[in-house]
Structures are given as structure tokens and as C-alpha cells.
Write a protein that holds these residues in place. Sequence first.
Motif, PDB file in Angstrom:
ATOM      1  N   ALA A 471       3.879  -4.056  -8.334  1.00 36.48           N
ATOM      2  CA  ALA A 471       4.235  -2.516  -7.658  1.00 36.48           C
ATOM      3  C   ALA A 471       5.574  -2.000  -7.083  1.00 36.48           C
ATOM      4  N   TYR A 472       5.776  -1.363  -7.384  1.00 34.06           N
ATOM      5  CA  TYR A 472       6.718  -0.264  -6.950  1.00 34.06           C
ATOM      6  C   TYR A 472       6.858   1.116  -6.501  1.00 34.06           C
ATOM      7  N   LYS A 473       7.500   1.127  -5.283  1.00 29.39           N
ATOM      8  CA  LYS A 473       7.359   2.398  -4.950  1.00 29.39           C
ATOM      9  C   LYS A 473       8.975   2.937  -4.598  1.00 29.39           C
ATOM     10  N   PRO A 474       9.040   4.349  -5.245  1.00 22.97           N
ATOM     11  CA  PRO A 474      10.874   4.780  -5.450  1.00 22.97           C
ATOM     12  C   PRO A 474      11.138   5.429  -3.874  1.00 22.97           C
ATOM     13  N   VAL A 475      12.323   5.453  -3.765  1.00 22.80           N
ATOM     14  CA  VAL A 475      12.607   6.658  -2.467  1.00 22.80           C
ATOM     15  C   VAL A 475      12.676   7.979  -2.871  1.00 22.80           C
ATOM     16  N   THR A 476      11.269   8.280  -1.436  1.00 19.24           N
ATOM     17  CA  THR A 476      10.691   9.427  -1.708  1.00 19.24           C
ATOM     18  C   THR A 476      12.270  10.508  -1.514  1.00 19.24           C
ATOM     19  N   PHE A 477      11.835  12.045  -2.133  1.00 19.01           N
ATOM     20  CA  PHE A 477      12.919  12.724  -1.360  1.00 19.01           C
ATOM     21  C   PHE A 477      12.985  12.698   0.154  1.00 19.01           C
ATOM     22  N   LYS A 495      16.892   1.878  -0.671  1.00 20.70           N
ATOM     23  CA  LYS A 495      16.676   0.804  -1.896  1.00 20.70           C
ATOM     24  C   LYS A 495      14.973   0.843  -2.063  1.00 20.70           C
ATOM     25  N   PRO A 496      14.377   0.854  -3.329  1.00 15.34           N
ATOM     26  CA  PRO A 496      13.164   1.592  -3.393  1.00 15.34           C
ATOM     27  C   PRO A 496      11.966  -0.107  -3.046  1.00 15.34           C
ATOM     28  N   SER A 497      11.296   0.259  -3.009  1.00 13.98           N
ATOM     29  CA  SER A 497       9.883  -0.886  -2.126  1.00 13.98           C
ATOM     30  C   SER A 497       9.621  -1.377  -3.190  1.00 13.98           C
ATOM     31  N   GLU A 498       9.567  -2.271  -3.165  1.00  8.14           N
ATOM     32  CA  GLU A 498       9.176  -3.593  -4.360  1.00  8.14           C
ATOM     33  C   GLU A 498       8.202  -3.989  -3.749  1.00  8.14           C
ATOM     34  N   THR A 499       6.994  -4.760  -4.227  1.00  7.93           N
ATOM     35  CA  THR A 499       5.446  -6.049  -3.756  1.00  7.93           C
ATOM     36  C   THR A 499       5.403  -6.537  -4.853  1.00  7.93           C
ATOM     37  N   ILE A 500       4.795  -8.161  -5.133  1.00  7.18           N
ATOM     38  CA  ILE A 500       4.342  -8.351  -5.951  1.00  7.18           C
ATOM     39  C   ILE A 500       3.325  -9.813  -5.029  1.00  7.18           C
ATOM     40  N   THR A 501       1.801  -9.048  -6.028  1.00  8.61           N
ATOM     41  CA  THR A 501       0.613  -9.304  -5.030  1.00  8.61           C
ATOM     42  C   THR A 501      -0.321 -10.498  -5.646  1.00  8.61           C
ATOM     43  N   TYR A 502      -0.207 -11.616  -5.320  1.00 11.20           N
ATOM     44  CA  TYR A 502      -1.581 -12.747  -6.279  1.00 11.20           C
ATOM     45  C   TYR A 502      -3.318 -12.643  -5.095  1.00 11.20           C
ATOM     46  N   GLU A 503      -3.549 -12.911  -5.874  1.00  9.73           N
ATOM     47  CA  GLU A 503      -5.321 -13.104  -5.222  1.00  9.73           C
ATOM     48  C   GLU A 503      -6.291 -13.386  -6.274  1.00  9.73           C
ATOM     49  N   LEU A 504      -6.723 -14.260  -5.947  1.00 11.42           N
ATOM     50  CA  LEU A 504      -7.949 -15.511  -5.783  1.00 11.42           C
ATOM     51  C   LEU A 504      -9.357 -15.268  -5.535  1.00 11.42           C
ATOM     52  N   GLY A 505     -10.265 -15.037  -6.205  1.00 14.08           N
ATOM     53  CA  GLY A 505     -11.907 -14.546  -6.053  1.00 14.08           C
ATOM     54  C   GLY A 505     -13.219 -15.244  -6.841  1.00 14.08           C
ATOM     55  N   TYR A 506     -13.467 -14.366  -5.715  1.00 18.73           N
ATOM     56  CA  TYR A 506     -15.299 -15.064  -6.778  1.00 18.73           C
ATOM     57  C   TYR A 506     -16.331 -14.195  -6.929  1.00 18.73           C
TER      58      TYR A 506
END
Length: 688
Positions: A471-477, A495-506
Motif C-alpha cells: 500500500a502507498y500514501k502519497p504526500v498530501t497537500f 517522502k510518501p509512506s509505504e506499507t506491506i501487510t502479511y495476513e494468515l487466517g482461518y
Amino acid sequence: MNKYIVVLLVLPLLAQGIFAADEELAAIEVATESENQSALGEAPVWEESRGTQILTGKKNTVTKLKEIPQIQTNNYRQATAKTPGLLISETPNESSAGITSRGLGDPHESQNILLLQDGLPVATDMYGYPATYYSPALAMMDSMQFIRGGGSLQYGPQPGGVLNFISNPLYQGQKLSGKAGVTYGSNNLINTNDAIYGSSGDHAYGVEYFRRQGDGLQRENSDFEADYLQIRDHIFKGKNIYKFSLNGYNSEHGFPGGFAKSKGPNFNTYGDDIGKATTKYDRLRVSRAQLALGVESRLDDSSKLHLTLWGVAYRRYSKTQAGGPFGQFPTGTTNTIQNQHFYTFNGEARYSKNWGLHTLSAGYMTYNLNSPFVQETGKSVDSNHGPVSRRLDRQTIVNSFFAENRFAFGKLMVTPGVRVENIRQTIDERKNTSTAVDRKEDITENVPLFGLGMSYFVNDESQVYANVSEAYKPVTFAEAVPVTSGVATISEDIKPSETITYELGYRGQNSKFNWDVSAFFIRFENKAGQVGNNFQNTGAATNKGIDLAGEYKLSKEFNFYANMEILDAKFTRGPLKDGTPQYSPKTTTRAGVIYHKNDDLKVALLGTMVGRHYGNDSNGRGTVTNNDYEIPFYTVWDLTTDYTFKHNWMLSAGINNILDRDYYSKIRAGGVYWNQKRNYYAGLTYKF
């Protein structure tokens, strides 16, 4: 299945004792409708598809609002009772929706979650200024859909996922029906809820109007009023559905200011006089109009095409008295007046096709916004206009493409996906009386984002799922040029923010019980936040946790639900290393009992428990006192009901915060926003 019932419904209650004041239960609903069949040859009890969406391997919660008594205001605490992973930051006069997810940022104006209404964004600018001063009227909505992780790549890059509000359905041959109702409550609350639905020939239509107003918690400048109008027409022609919608919104809210926690000179301390306002003249006015045209076409038995054009005219007007630190009365003799307009014209195409056991979904969106900004300095604390001190022209142009394909291999499904964002943001500061240099920005970014979802059918009732997504969030106004109070400077190299998400479920469901259990790990790079009076990248953070959710059918009339999120969020790099990101409670728990007899009588006891956390990233350090931004553990219980008699009349009533707790869930630079203690409402609705 008894062992799952014991684990999911009892564990959250035991954990509350283990974590002391740091827990809460949360519940999830597993949706039961699916348009596509699974590889097993029959529709699963959770959703694999919805329209052109592919939901396989993604954590998706659909909440039917009609399963609980009708929500009389925009009370998101009640609306999200069965939705784990959402933290609600409440304001007494409902001036804007404050929602965040899994500790991924300030919930103020829900800027880290993409809010949609019927699949279309409701923020002022979903990229450059993703504030939600408008949120759909819950009384006009049928359900809410919350998609975490890779599911959000179908709609946008936001780290917090997508919360989609879905309007009441229109269908061919719909009988004429409608309602007219009024509700009265504490602090002079008045709500009206009116609607009419019907059909004529190929047309199905709906006209809905909702108004809410009240005086709020404080005696002065706490009043609010908001009007919502929605007009829709669907035309059914063969394999096509042509859609028209017009949404209007107009509101005005007073901002009475926040409280201090401690005593001091010029402080407005909570407990001295709960009705006293800190800021007597601060106001916010918002108006919004949206026109949308679309067509949903079933091209053949295996493919669909959805086309949508929509335009929005949005205005935000505010005036704020100068001066006034945390919880203190302003001392300035002038005010700041901001007038912002947002004009967008957008288009989107979505296509899906089943090929064999596999499914492709792809789409393209063009997003175009112009946003002039004018700031004036009033000569008095209550001025409505003054000399122009600042003028900006802002523009956002985005072209987005997404595609994903679900591959079915027996009991295993694999869904790789990609979203590519081409984002251009420009800022032209034409006037600024406080500096000799007018700032100009012209930034173009090309951002590819990837996701992968997988699910494995353990049996007809349950599946294991996994997801990894960027995911990504650009620099806002506002992050590029400081225009808000409390921010003196902004780093040039933000700088813009960046994320990476890992998920495991049942997850799964049988005739008595549904459940969804998952573990997640989120890496948050270049997190943006405030350090002192400077807005900057605050480093990197790791957010990891567990979601537990279940609902058990105690009898034909009684359902018990419970859900909990256990969260461990820490800064791992930067000036705030080892601190906890704002609005990241260790536990968020919801639990309750819902009684329903046919559709005539509904009673719900809804509980919310939120662990201790902070309202800023620095955990209170560097403020007036070290605990100014601390939000203590709080528990809120609500009792609501509606009863239909003589077929056409419905009586609704409720007690919010039934235990009369002192609590608050939102802290800003101006102080603490205390929430209402025990309050009441009752209403009468005529349905036909």
C-alpha cells in the motif's frame, strides 16, 4: 465445533483480565451471498466475489446494518460493532468520521482509510487531501463492507484498506414503499428520516432524505446540523442496468474546543464546567454535491462490464480564533478563515470474466481534481471574511490500472494482483503574506503495487486464507505546504509512506456459529507525523497483531457476538524509536447480545472496550504535561431497540453509554474531546 466456540468467545473475556485495562472484543460477520461458485461446486458461506470484485484470500467483512436496531445518528461505535480492526475516534457533535485501522495513523477525518459510498470515494481528494468531512448517513445505508490488505488495491492505494457504505437496494418490480420518522434525544437532538422507493416499468427509484441537528455537549458553539439527500434511478434493459444517482449534503458545526487535563492559568479544565466552550466562534461549514452515471452490463454468461462517470463539487469553509494552546482559552484578537473548493470529474471501467474455473478482474480509473484554497485573516475573533493572506491552486491528476486473476486448483485458490498509480500533484502558492517565497510543487510519481491472496478449503464450512499486499500514501497537500494550526514547518525531504501487510487466517460458518481468526504483520516505512511543531517522516514502524471474531446463535431469537484485536505497534527507526504509534491500543474489544423476533422487535446490548493508548506519536512527550495525549482504557455499553406495531408504526429508543462512563477517544492540539455521558433518544416512524 465446540472447541472453536470456547476459544473465540471465551478467550477475549479471559484476555481482558490478562491485559487489565488494555483489551476489547471485536466481532465479524461472514457474509452468506456469493455470485461465483467455488472450486467445490457450491457457493461458500463467505464471499469469494461481489460484482466485479474478487475477494478470495482477502479479509472482508460485510455488516448488515438492519441486523441491529436502526441507528438514529452517525454512531460508528454501534455501526462497527461486528467489524474487528476499526478504531473509532468520536466527536460529540459528529462533525466528521474518525476511523483508523490497526494503528495505521491518526483517525482524524479518516485520512488513512478509503471511505466509499456505493464504490465511489467520498473524501475531498482521495490522494492530495483525503479528509472525509462528509460520511454517508447510516440511516440511509443497507450495509458496510470493510476490505483489508490486497482487497483495497481494487479501489486505491491507502494503507488502512477500504470501508464501503452500500445503499439500500433498488430492484425491478419493487413495490411502492417508504417511511417518515422523527427522533428526539438528549442535548436537543432531532433527527428526521424520510424515504420513498418504488418502480415503474423498467425503472426502479429511491428518494431519501435525512436530517440531524442538536446542541452538542457544551453550552456554547457545540451545535450542529446536517442535511442529506439521495436520489437514485435504475433502468433495467435486458442484460444492462443503467444507474443515475444524485447525492447532496450540507452541514454546519460549531467547534467548542478541547479541554485540559490539569489546572492552570487560562485552562479550560474538564470537571470544572463540562458545558464551558474553549473556542466560542470556531465554525465549520461543508457542502457537497455528487452526480454519478453508470451502466452494469452482463456481456455474456461469463463476463461483466461496469462503467461509471461521476463528478463532485465540494466546499469546506472554516474559521478559527487565533491563539490558544492545549486546552486553554485563545488569547488572539483575530481569526483565520479558510475557504477550500474541490471539483472532480472522474471515470472508471471495471471488467470481470470467468474462464473455466478461473476469474479475471481488471479496471482503469481516471481521477481529475482542481482545488483552489484561499485563507483570510479576520480582524476580530468572529469575523466571516478578511484580507486575503494566502492563496493556493492545487491539482491532482491520476491514472490508475488494476488487474487480478483468481486461479482455482481444486480446493486451492490463488489470486495475484497489481495496481499501478500514475499520480501528478501540483501546488502553486500565488500569495503568502507571512513569507517572501511562494512555494510551488509539481510532482509526478509512478507507483506499482502488488498483492497475492490464497485460500484453501478445509471443508464445506471453513477455509484457510493468506494475503500479502503493498500500500502507498502519497504526500498530501497539507504535508507539502503547512496550512493547519499546530504545524509551523514541514520537512523539505518528506517522502510518501509505504506499507506491506502479511495476513494468515482461518474462517468459516455452520448453522450455529461463524468465526474469523487471523494474524497480521505490517511494515510501515516513511510514516509521516508531527514531531514538535515540525511535520516530517517519523521513521519506520512494525504493527503486528491478532484478530479474533465470532458470532454464536444462542437460540432462534438470540445471537451473541464477540471480537477482539490484539495489537503490538512500535517505531523501529527514526526520532520516535521504541515509542508506540498514535491510536494503537493493545486491545480493542467488542461484545454484545442481539435479540430479534421476526422483524417486529429488535433489542441490542452493544459493548465497546478500548485499551490505553496515545493521541500522538510522541506518546505525550514534549507537551504541557507528559500525560496530555494519553487516552485511558474505557468501556462503553449501549442499549438500543426498535419495535414495529400495527404493521406500519415503528417505535425506536435507546440509551447510549448506559453505565454513564467518563471517557474520551480523541485528542487534538487544542485539547481533549470529552464524549457524552449517559444520553437518551426515542423516535417514531411510519412505514408503508
